[in-house]
Design an enzyme around this catalytic site. Structure first.
Site, PDB file in Angstrom:
ATOM      1  N   ALA A  69       0.831  -1.205   0.000  1.00  0.00           N
ATOM      2  CA  ALA A  69       0.000   0.000   0.000  1.00  0.00           C
ATOM      3  C   ALA A  69       0.863   1.252   0.000  1.00  0.00           C
ATOM      4  CB  ALA A  69      -0.923  -0.004   1.219  1.00  0.00           C
ATOM      5  N   ALA A  70       0.619   2.148  -0.979  1.00  0.00           N
ATOM      6  CA  ALA A  70       1.412   3.379  -1.066  1.00  0.00           C
ATOM      7  C   ALA A  70       0.829   4.312  -2.109  1.00  0.00           C
ATOM      8  CB  ALA A  70       2.863   3.057  -1.437  1.00  0.00           C
ATOM      9  N   TYR A  91       8.314  10.865  -4.153  1.00  0.00           N
ATOM     10  CA  TYR A  91       7.923   9.453  -4.074  1.00  0.00           C
ATOM     11  C   TYR A  91       9.127   8.585  -3.719  1.00  0.00           C
ATOM     12  CZ  TYR A  91       7.026   4.736  -5.805  1.00  0.00           C
ATOM     13  OH  TYR A  91       6.945   3.373  -5.916  1.00  0.00           O
ATOM     14  N   PHE A  96      12.072  -2.347 -10.706  1.00  0.00           N
ATOM     15  CA  PHE A  96      12.306  -1.470 -11.839  1.00  0.00           C
ATOM     16  C   PHE A  96      10.957  -1.352 -12.580  1.00  0.00           C
ATOM     17  CE2 PHE A  96      16.325  -1.760 -10.116  1.00  0.00           C
ATOM     18  CZ  PHE A  96      17.183  -0.874 -10.750  1.00  0.00           C
TER      19      PHE A  96
END
Length: 331
Positions: A82-83, A149, A177
């Site tokens: 979660a972000a 971020y 990546f």
């Protein structure tokens, strides 16, 4: 695949209604583990939660605390996806990212400590490296994030290290990546799309008129930037391995990529081949902070986790994403 130990684990997956979290949840269930998905659905989708997982809507830390407090329920670990993850938004509204990412993660770490949950796998990012000096990036590369971020993810990594050392937490951070592809009915469907492959496929579906190429004067073979694309199932399987390789008191960090770079023009041409669509492209100026080449060195994950990406062919990655896109369009 299995996690290596064969042991049945009871796990919480925060952000499990999102793209990567849903695929990881599906793979965990297939490996025989019990999973509870926690997601506030701010960017995730309830119908992306795999069948067989319990779902609890809410904040990652608060809902996890609720689960751990239910009749003294015992869990073996947490996978924290979660972000907030939009780079541009993070620069325009940094407070949203420091609160949503870092503050939430600290509260989650405190919840795990309070309830004696000793295992954590964290979804980190290559954005922690900023603009690396070398094209093939190892975990020892300097961490100099160029956006909020990336800075918040790096801050969380530092916090996890502290908690592991002070409280015996067994933790692994996985720095992704460019994640792409799909797995069954689970794939990318972001409200705000910033990833190249789904953006190019939106041209093929008619949702965009053309794709923009940001810079064609890089020091690469075709002048466009080169990036490392990893299939989402390979990424998910690394999380399963990380669960069983985490060691108390240690915080290990691994880069995840396929080790091969593809240019923007190569991605667009592959999407043309897969979709049969012309996909018009126009060249636009470079974006500030975009390095010419970003490719992962994943040797540490290969050697220490026993991880090996299986889907390294760009055509196959794009084909999976295109199949998912078409199935979504057909309802």
């Amino acid at each position: 695949m299995t996690t290596g130990s064969g042991k049945h684990l009871k796990l919480i997956v925060t952000g499990g209604a999102g793209y990567i979290g849903s695929v990881c949840t599906a793979r965990l269930l297939e490996a025989g583990h019990e999973v509870v998905v926690v997601d506030d659905l701010s960017t995730g989708h309830a119908d992306a939660v795999p069948e067989g997982a319990r779902f609890l809507e809410g904040d990652a830390a608060d809902a996890t605390a609720q689960l751990l407090g239910e009749g003294k329920a015992e869990f073996d670990g947490v996978l924290h996806f979660a972000a907030k993850s939009l780079v541009g938004e993070s620069m325009q509204d940094p407070g949203k990212y420091w609160r949503g990412n870092v503050f939430t993660a600290i509260r989650l770490l405190d919840v795990l400590r309070e309830h004696g949950v000793g295992r954590l796998v964290f979804s980190s990012t290559a954005a922690t490296y900023g603009e690396p000096e070398q094209a093939l990036i190892p975990e020892t590369a300097p961490t100099r994030p160029t956006n909020t971020y990336g800075a918040t993810k790096l801050a969380i990594d530092h916090a996890i290290t502290s908690y592991a050392q002070a409280h015996g937490l067994a933790a692994v951070s996985l720095r992704y990546f460019n994640v792409a592809g799909a797995y069954g009915s689970y794939g990318e469907r972001h409200t705000t799309e910033t990833h190249l492959i789904p953006i190019v496929l939106q041209v093929a579906t008619g949702d965009r008129a053309r794709v923009q190429i940001y810079g064609d004067d890089y020091p690469t073979d075709d002048g466009t930037a080169i990036r490392d694309y990893i299939h989402v199932t390979d990424l998910a399987d690394a999380h399963l391995l990380a669960l069983t390789h985490a060691r108390p008191g240690e915080h290990r960090i691994y880069n995840l990529g396929n080790g091969t770079g593809f240019s923007v023009r190569q991605v667009i041409e592959t999407c043309r081949e897969v979709t049969g669509h012309a996909i018009p492209a126009v060249v636009a100026p470079r974006r500030a902070g975009d390095p010419a080449i970003l490719v992962a060195s994943s040797e540490a994950a290969r050697e220490e986790l026993g991880w090996k990406p299986e889907s390294t062919d760009l055509h196959g990655i794009v084909a999976d994403a295109w199949r998912f896109t078409q199935e979504r369009q057909q309802g």
